[in-house]
Design a protein around this motif. Structure first.
Motif, PDB file in Angstrom:
ATOM      1  N   GLU A  95       0.804  -1.231   0.000  1.00 29.14           N
ATOM      2  CA  GLU A  95       0.000   0.000   0.000  1.00 29.14           C
ATOM      3  C   GLU A  95       0.832   1.274   0.000  1.00 29.14           C
ATOM      4  OE1 GLU A  95      -2.833   0.558   3.216  1.00 29.14           O
ATOM      5  OE2 GLU A  95      -3.591   2.372   2.242  1.00 29.14           O
ATOM      6  N   GLU A  96       1.824   1.356   0.865  1.00 31.21           N
ATOM      7  CA  GLU A  96       2.525   2.635   1.022  1.00 31.21           C
ATOM      8  C   GLU A  96       3.601   2.872  -0.040  1.00 31.21           C
ATOM      9  OE1 GLU A  96       0.919   4.467   2.850  1.00 31.21           O
ATOM     10  OE2 GLU A  96      -0.143   2.994   4.067  1.00 31.21           O
ATOM     11  N   ASP A 115      -3.875  -2.433   8.397  1.00 29.22           N
ATOM     12  CA  ASP A 115      -5.245  -2.248   7.925  1.00 29.22           C
ATOM     13  C   ASP A 115      -6.069  -1.806   9.122  1.00 29.22           C
ATOM     14  OD1 ASP A 115      -7.285  -2.416   5.881  1.00 29.22           O
ATOM     15  OD2 ASP A 115      -8.077  -4.089   7.053  1.00 29.22           O
TER      16      ASP A 115
HETATM   17 CA    CA Z   1      -3.222   0.341   5.366  1.00 27.22          CA
END
Ligand code: CA
Ligand code: IPD
Ligand code: CA
Length: 291
Positions: A95-96, A115
């Motif tokens: 994600e990042e 999450d």
């Molecule tokens: Ca996340």
């Protein structure tokens, strides 16, 4: 290519989706080692999150209500390093940092290091580490760790789903009326009419009750564990779902989009249930299509 939240990844065309549907989900030959690596990576990340929760962290804003903390980034670093060390040729979508590596590989790890960032940032103890693995374009392995309760959810295609060492199976409830459902809202809730609020109010009158926990990966694991009967959301990213959908399927549940089109991890919408209420939930969501 497609782009979600600034991250590029391959687009699923109608042809590739059909192909994905007909391609059998195959267990990779080195499954035990892959699972051991995923569990090790999740545990390292979980330890990092626990440390940051105790010691404090900085909060940065990606957008008005979309946060990221030092803990997200450091946990992701631990996961990527662990996977890279074991499998330097595998692709990683996290994600990042987005897509890592462009060389073709049948393996792609899909990582959400934290999450439930909003929960974490507020000290609300409900968040997780989610690590999924695609093999030949299919989600085949999932690991979700709740570092607060120490619950480790795992599954592999054809191998069953487990909470620690205990096999998981979905609930037996077969009506929407008796179902405890869960949903979530995306960070663009203020900017779009497709923000799930209509579905939320409609389903609140159809189900026994609705919850909003703030961690999609754990919501999916809770469906697998029979704690919820069903879950839906309208704007998810692959890292929210990749691990959880394997866990739901392997616990005997069902996942789809909002229609009967083949499910795509890159399609943003998800409905996941114990299977028994799936058609009822789809019909109720469709009858009240907010879009
Ligand atoms: Ca996340
Ligand atoms: C969010 C959580 C939340 C869901 C959002 C996600 P993040 O992920 O899973 O439950 O409703 O759609 O974006 O940002 O905490 O990793
Ligand atoms: Ca997420």
């Amino acid at each position: 290519m497609n782009e979600i939240d600034g991250t590029s990844f391959p687009t699923c065309t109608k042809e590739t989706v059909t192909e994905m549907q007909t391609t059998e989900r195959m267990l990779p030959p080195d499954y035990p080692d892959l699972m051991a690596t995923a569990v090790q990576a999740a545990q390292r990340a979980g330890e990092t999150l626990r440390d940051y929760a105790k010691s404090g962290f900085r909060i940065h804003y990606k957008a008005a209500i979309n946060l990221v903390t030092d803990a997200d980034r450091q946990a992701e670093e631990c996961i990527v390093q662990t996977i890279r060390h074991a499998y330097p040729s595998h692709r990683i979508l996290a994600e990042e940092r987005g897509q890592d590596g462009t060389a073709p590989s049948p393996y792609q790890w899909i990582v959400d290091p934290l999450d439930g960032t909003t929960n974490f940032a507020h000290g609300f103890p409900f968040y997780s580490v989610s690590i999924g693995l695609e093999y030949r374009g299919q989600c085949v392995l999932g690991v979700v760790l709740d570092p607060v309760r120490g619950e480790l959810f795992t599954a592999g295609v054809g191998q069953g789903a487990f909470l620690d060492a205990e096999p998981l199976s979905v609930s037996a409830i077969d009506t929407l009326d008796k179902s405890l459902l869960v949903t979530g809202f995306a960070y663009n809730i203020r900017e779009t009419a497709n923000n799930n609020l209509d579905h939320f109010s409609h389903m609140s009158l159809r189900a026994q009750a609705i919850r909003r926990t703030g961690s999609a990966a754990l919501d999916l694991c809770y469906v697998a564990a029979g704690r919820f009967e069903g879950y839906w959301e309208v704007t998810l990213s692959p890292w929210d779902m990749a691990a959880g959908i394997v866990i739901v399927r392997e616990a005997g549940g069902r996942v789809s989009g909002f229609t009967h089109e083949p499910f795509s991890l890159y399609g943003r919408e998800l409905v996941a249930t114990n299977g028994r209420i799936h058609e009822q939930l789809l019909a109720a969501l469709r009858r009240h299509d907010a879009r």
